[in-house]
Write a protein that holds these residues in place. Structure first.
Motif, PDB file in Angstrom:
ATOM      1  N   SER A 125     -42.127  21.865 -24.092  1.00  0.00           N
ATOM      2  CA  SER A 125     -40.761  22.204 -24.474  1.00  0.00           C
ATOM      3  C   SER A 125     -40.481  23.686 -24.301  1.00  0.00           C
ATOM      4  O   SER A 125     -39.414  24.078 -23.822  1.00  0.00           O
ATOM      5  CB  SER A 125     -40.505  21.823 -25.934  1.00  0.00           C
ATOM      6  OG  SER A 125     -40.792  20.485 -26.136  1.00  0.00           O
ATOM      7  N   TYR A 137     -32.585  10.291 -29.349  1.00  0.00           N
ATOM      8  CA  TYR A 137     -33.419   9.093 -29.384  1.00  0.00           C
ATOM      9  C   TYR A 137     -32.593   7.824 -29.606  1.00  0.00           C
ATOM     10  O   TYR A 137     -32.623   6.907 -28.793  1.00  0.00           O
ATOM     11  CB  TYR A 137     -34.482   9.221 -30.467  1.00  0.00           C
ATOM     12  CG  TYR A 137     -35.480   8.081 -30.443  1.00  0.00           C
ATOM     13  CD1 TYR A 137     -36.401   7.983 -29.415  1.00  0.00           C
ATOM     14  CD2 TYR A 137     -35.485   7.110 -31.417  1.00  0.00           C
ATOM     15  CE1 TYR A 137     -37.301   6.947 -29.370  1.00  0.00           C
ATOM     16  CE2 TYR A 137     -36.387   6.064 -31.391  1.00  0.00           C
ATOM     17  CZ  TYR A 137     -37.294   5.990 -30.357  1.00  0.00           C
ATOM     18  OH  TYR A 137     -38.183   4.956 -30.316  1.00  0.00           O
ATOM     19  N   PHE A 165     -37.326   7.142 -18.365  1.00  0.00           N
ATOM     20  CA  PHE A 165     -37.662   8.406 -19.024  1.00  0.00           C
ATOM     21  C   PHE A 165     -37.339   8.346 -20.512  1.00  0.00           C
ATOM     22  O   PHE A 165     -38.167   8.660 -21.354  1.00  0.00           O
ATOM     23  CB  PHE A 165     -36.888   9.551 -18.360  1.00  0.00           C
ATOM     24  CG  PHE A 165     -37.115  10.889 -19.005  1.00  0.00           C
ATOM     25  CD1 PHE A 165     -38.229  11.650 -18.692  1.00  0.00           C
ATOM     26  CD2 PHE A 165     -36.206  11.388 -19.928  1.00  0.00           C
ATOM     27  CE1 PHE A 165     -38.441  12.872 -19.294  1.00  0.00           C
ATOM     28  CE2 PHE A 165     -36.411  12.615 -20.534  1.00  0.00           C
ATOM     29  CZ  PHE A 165     -37.535  13.361 -20.211  1.00  0.00           C
ATOM     30  N   GLU A 175     -39.371   6.352 -23.636  1.00  0.00           N
ATOM     31  CA  GLU A 175     -40.484   6.880 -24.413  1.00  0.00           C
ATOM     32  C   GLU A 175     -39.995   7.881 -25.449  1.00  0.00           C
ATOM     33  O   GLU A 175     -39.242   8.803 -25.121  1.00  0.00           O
ATOM     34  CB  GLU A 175     -41.488   7.586 -23.494  1.00  0.00           C
ATOM     35  CG  GLU A 175     -42.159   6.667 -22.511  1.00  0.00           C
ATOM     36  CD  GLU A 175     -42.926   5.561 -23.215  1.00  0.00           C
ATOM     37  OE1 GLU A 175     -43.559   5.849 -24.246  1.00  0.00           O
ATOM     38  OE2 GLU A 175     -42.855   4.408 -22.746  1.00  0.00           O
ATOM     39  N   ASN A 212     -40.814  11.529 -24.551  1.00  0.00           N
ATOM     40  CA  ASN A 212     -39.897  12.165 -23.602  1.00  0.00           C
ATOM     41  C   ASN A 212     -38.591  12.562 -24.268  1.00  0.00           C
ATOM     42  O   ASN A 212     -38.027  13.620 -23.967  1.00  0.00           O
ATOM     43  CB  ASN A 212     -39.612  11.230 -22.434  1.00  0.00           C
ATOM     44  CG  ASN A 212     -40.849  10.982 -21.610  1.00  0.00           C
ATOM     45  OD1 ASN A 212     -41.822  11.733 -21.709  1.00  0.00           O
ATOM     46  ND2 ASN A 212     -40.837   9.923 -20.819  1.00  0.00           N
ATOM     47  N   CYS A 213     -38.106  11.706 -25.161  1.00  0.00           N
ATOM     48  CA  CYS A 213     -36.872  12.032 -25.874  1.00  0.00           C
ATOM     49  C   CYS A 213     -37.064  13.303 -26.691  1.00  0.00           C
ATOM     50  O   CYS A 213     -36.185  14.175 -26.727  1.00  0.00           O
ATOM     51  CB  CYS A 213     -36.486  10.898 -26.823  1.00  0.00           C
ATOM     52  SG  CYS A 213     -35.900   9.448 -25.968  1.00  0.00           S
ATOM     53  N   ILE A 258     -39.206  15.712 -26.087  1.00  0.00           N
ATOM     54  CA  ILE A 258     -39.267  16.856 -25.161  1.00  0.00           C
ATOM     55  C   ILE A 258     -37.868  17.239 -24.720  1.00  0.00           C
ATOM     56  O   ILE A 258     -37.513  18.425 -24.673  1.00  0.00           O
ATOM     57  CB  ILE A 258     -40.125  16.481 -23.939  1.00  0.00           C
ATOM     58  CG1 ILE A 258     -41.556  16.311 -24.405  1.00  0.00           C
ATOM     59  CG2 ILE A 258     -39.980  17.511 -22.832  1.00  0.00           C
ATOM     60  CD1 ILE A 258     -42.582  16.883 -23.538  1.00  0.00           C
ATOM     61  N   PHE A 259     -37.061  16.247 -24.417  1.00  0.00           N
ATOM     62  CA  PHE A 259     -35.691  16.489 -23.953  1.00  0.00           C
ATOM     63  C   PHE A 259     -34.907  17.270 -25.012  1.00  0.00           C
ATOM     64  O   PHE A 259     -34.328  18.325 -24.736  1.00  0.00           O
ATOM     65  CB  PHE A 259     -35.027  15.138 -23.667  1.00  0.00           C
ATOM     66  CG  PHE A 259     -33.671  15.232 -23.045  1.00  0.00           C
ATOM     67  CD1 PHE A 259     -33.511  15.503 -21.697  1.00  0.00           C
ATOM     68  CD2 PHE A 259     -32.538  15.037 -23.813  1.00  0.00           C
ATOM     69  CE1 PHE A 259     -32.256  15.582 -21.127  1.00  0.00           C
ATOM     70  CE2 PHE A 259     -31.271  15.114 -23.261  1.00  0.00           C
ATOM     71  CZ  PHE A 259     -31.132  15.393 -21.918  1.00  0.00           C
TER      72      PHE A 259
END
Lengths: 237, 276, 260
Positions: free
Chosen positions: B76, B122, B140, B143, B146-147, B149-150
């Motif tokens: 991140s 999320y 993407f 998961e 990944n959410c 991290i986004f």
């Protein structure tokens, strides 16, 4: 499928009244935490700028611990741990005593200690910005230590510390969202319930985010007014 | 300190230097003792509650949880750093629209709780599954990691953009003018003259941002990621043993303190030329 | 300044007394989750309802005590009991050995089997470890179902959710391939419009070592008298038909299960 406006209306059909209650909880939690955090933060700053090494040490341990722990963990530890701890101490005196530290008070304590450990740093750097001559001047006109603090140092201190404290207030407002994890019905928890029940997750979490944004904007107006009131303009060069 | 100068007029004079046991010292020693009692209490609790079987069973979980936390924060922070450059640029731009947009971005992500942003990504994005499948992004967002991290990258990008902007603007204008007069073009000036000076200013805020991210990352436990906090909650729910939280607290404290000291050490190293 | 200080002190004292209030005497406080329909659920206007709630009310009537209900997140429900936030848990809590180390349980008041639910177009054929290999399974954290899933479906990814509603959301979204929970809870959800996406793949044969003998009422360790009172009350409402009345209000079959 209900329309967006029904979902956001006031009353049993819509969720606006529930979210408004959440706003009330969030704002009152932040408002109740602020004085606690400020007083403790100021005392810790006093300890940290004292000439006495043991006081400095005690103050530094405090900030190290509460700035190093994730706020969520502090919250959990106080919510579950403190209650069990207090309970056991009380049982020593009175075996039937039942003490309840509710989620609001736990949240207040947890956010208060975190706020105060950051606030103590803000106060500390403000203390350092006040020249020693101010204290000496206070003594020389015959003021006692406490009077010097109250009449000479504190007014300047507040002016210098204000921007830093304002920033901490905004952080506090956002940190209150964590109490939703210990079951306090704040904005985020109410939005979460609404999202689960209606399956309109994006709508409700989006509304929650916008409310926080609105609170931040209102706060900035308030802070600007306070800064003007304490005459910050005068000391700017 | 002789007492010969006493006379009739009563004057408050600066107090004598503290000797022996002034009130402050009593208080200070009292507080330090309180801390010692508290910390030894925790240590004693951990020793008494020590359970070898429990440790063998759950310690590997803590290690992997720590790994997830550090990985999440590292990715991140790096993505946020990359993203922060155009945002900071837009923020300093003379184009009103561009700087306004960048300001709105920064204001949104700094003005709302990270937890709300994470939920928004999320659960909110989850309700647009069919649209996302069409553009091939669902894989993407499926998961939780990944959410997270986004959401975290967008969040930290806003903070890092402000750090970067503040640091660049802290470099005096004369540096730009000096470089221009030597015939360096803008990019060279930025890279060779402005950034090295700006980074000295930015180091501490960057360090703080990483620390805030590590602490903030604890909330991913709520969206089913097994980070350090997630493992802690899992262990607690299996054992109902409060020491699982105490261990997590110790691990977080160690990471944060190590980072803080590392930043201070680097700061001392790169400001050697400024010390007199 | 003085006045401000005094006000601050008074305010903080008031807050402390608010927070640290002595528990009232002789009312039994019952903790429940409020997110596990049809057993316990919060209505839109904040009232608790469900099988657990009705059973608890019937038991309190039988024991001739006044009961109040406290909603508490599942994750913290045992610590909250230990901490004295309430006196008993009536929240469909399975009687397990690990929990029994921390709290005392009454006899079961119902026992229903767990099941696996997946989307209607799912290629999952059964409920064995092989059937679910490589799949992602959503369960509520800190439950017997979570323990069973992690112990049994070792080739699958198990995701823990704070409440049943969140895994339902993610199953409908497609983040998880299947979910594991009590069959009555799952069937209750499948009957709603949101549950239209999915179907029951099959029931799981309960593993007594993990699932225990059924759901019981938890009280703080050592409160044997309260356990006995609850047990007597459970037997009484089973005998006088009150249990059947509540059972039939929510279910078409007997959730009590066989005698154990």
């Amino acid at each position: 499928m209900q329309s967006v406006w029904t979902l956001l209306s006031w009353g049993p059909e819509g969720w606006l009244d529930d979210i408004a209650y959440g706003v009330f909880i969030t704002v009152s939690l932040a408002a109740a935490t602020l004085p606690v955090g400020l007083v403790i933060g100021f005392l810790v700053a006093l300890a940290k700028q004292s000439d006495e090494p043991s006081l400095r040490l005690a103050g530094n341990i405090y900030t190290t611990i509460f700035r190093g722990l994730p706020e969520l963990l502090t919250l959990f530890i106080i919510f579950y741990g403190a209650q069990i701890g207090i309970q056991q101490v009380m049982r020593l005196y009175n075996p039937t005593a039942a003490v309840e530290v509710n989620a609001f008070v736990s949240g207040m304590i947890a956010l208060g200690v975190v706020f105060s450990s950051y606030a103590s740093e803000v106060f500390l750097s403000a203390f350092r910005a006040i020249p020693k001559g101010q204290y000496e001047g206070g003594y020389s006109v015959g003021l006692s230590g406490w009077q010097t603090m109250q009449l000479v140092v504190l007014p300047q201190l507040i002016r210098i510390a204000l921007p830093g404290l304002a920033n901490l207030w905004l952080i506090l407002l956002k940190d209150t969202a964590l109490v939703s994890a210990i079951g306090l019905t704040d904005i985020l928890r109410q939005a979460g319930v609404a999202a689960r029940v209606t399956k309109h997750a994006f709508l409700f979490f989006g509304v929650a985010a916008l409310i926080y944004l609105l609170l931040a904007i209102i706060s900035s107006f308030g802070i600007n007014a306070i800064e003007r009131a304490v005459g910050r303009q005068q000391v700017q060069r | 300190m002789s007492a010969t100068a006493t006379d009739a007029t009563k004057v408050d004079r600066p107090p004598a230097l503290p000797r022996g046991w002034p009130r402050q010292r009593v208080l200070g020693y009292g507080l330090v003792c309180l801390w010692i009692v508290f910390l030894t209490g925790i240590a004693a609790y951990l020793v008494l509650a020590w359970n070898g079987e429990l440790f063998r069973k759950y310690a590997p979980g803590y290690v992997s949880g720590l790994g997830v936390t550090l990985l999440l924060v590292a990715i991140s922070i790096v993505l946020g750093a990359i993203l922060s450059v155009p945002i900071a640029y837009a923020r300093m731009s003379k184009n009103q629209v561009l700087s306004g947009l960048a300001y709105a971005y920064v204001y949104f992500f700094r003005g709302t709780p990270l937890l709300a942003q994470t939920f928004l990504v999320y659960y909110g994005v989850g309700s647009f599954r069919s649209q996302l499948e069409m553009v091939g992004l669902w894989g993407f967002f499926r998961e939780a990691f990944n959410c997270a991290i986004f959401a975290f990258s967008l969040n930290t990008a806003a903070y890092q953009a402000e750090i970067l902007r503040g640091a660049i603007q802290s470099v005096p204008r004369g540096q730009w003018e000096g470089a221009a007069s030597l015939g360096l073009h803008k990019l060279q000036t930025m890279w060779k003259i402005i950034l090295p000076q700006a980074l000295i200013v930015a180091l501490r805020p960057y360090g703080n941002e990483i620390i805030l991210m590590i602490k903030g990352s604890a909330i991913v436990a709520i969206i089913t990621v097994y980070d350090l906090m997630g493992i802690t909650k899992l262990t607690y729910s299996r054992t109902f043993d409060f020491q699982s939280y105490v261990w997590a607290a110790i691990i977080y404290l160690i990471i944060v303190e190590t980072l803080r000291h590392a930043v201070e050490w680097i700061e001392r190293r790169i400001t050697i030329h400024l010390q007199r | 300044m003085r006045i401000a200080l005094r006000i601050a002190l008074a305010a903080s004292a008031a807050l402390l007394t608010l927070g640290v209030a002595q528990a009232q005497e002789k009312t039994l406080r019952i903790g429940t989750e409020g997110a596990y329909p049809p057993f316990n659920n919060l209505t839109a206007d904040g009232q608790l309802e469900g099988f657990d709630i009705d059973i608890a009310k019937a038991l309190c009537d039988e024991m001739k005590v006044k009961c109040t209900f406290v909603a508490q997140d599942w994750d913290g429900i045992i610590p909250a009991l230990q901490a004295g936030k309430f006196d008993a848990i009536v929240a469909s809590m399975s009687i397990t050995p690990e929990r029994a180390e921390k709290v005392d349980f009454t006899n079961k008041y119902y026992n229903t089997p767990p099941a696996i639910v997946a989307p209607k177009d799912s290629d999952i054929k059964g409920v064995t470890k092989e059937d679910l290999a490589g799949k992602t399974i959503g369960v509520q954290g800190s439950t017997t179902h979570f323990n069973y899933s992690t112990a049994t479906y070792t080739d699958s990814t198990i995701k823990p959710y704070p409440t049943a509603q969140e895994y339902q959301l993610d199953l409908a979204n497609g983040r998880v391939d299947a979910v594991n929970d009590d069959i009555t809870v799952l069937e209750g959800w499948l009957a709603t419009p949101e549950g239209a996406c999915c179907k029951v793949i099959g029931a799981i044969k309960p593993d007594i070592k993990i699932h225990g003998p059924g759901a019981g009422i938890a009280v703080r360790k050592g409160e044997t008298e309260l356990v006995n009172q609850f047990n007597a009350a459970i037997d009484a409402i089973r005998a006088n038909g009150k249990y059947k009345e509540i059972n039939d209000k929510y279910f078409k079959f007997d959730v009590y299960g066989g005698e154990s």
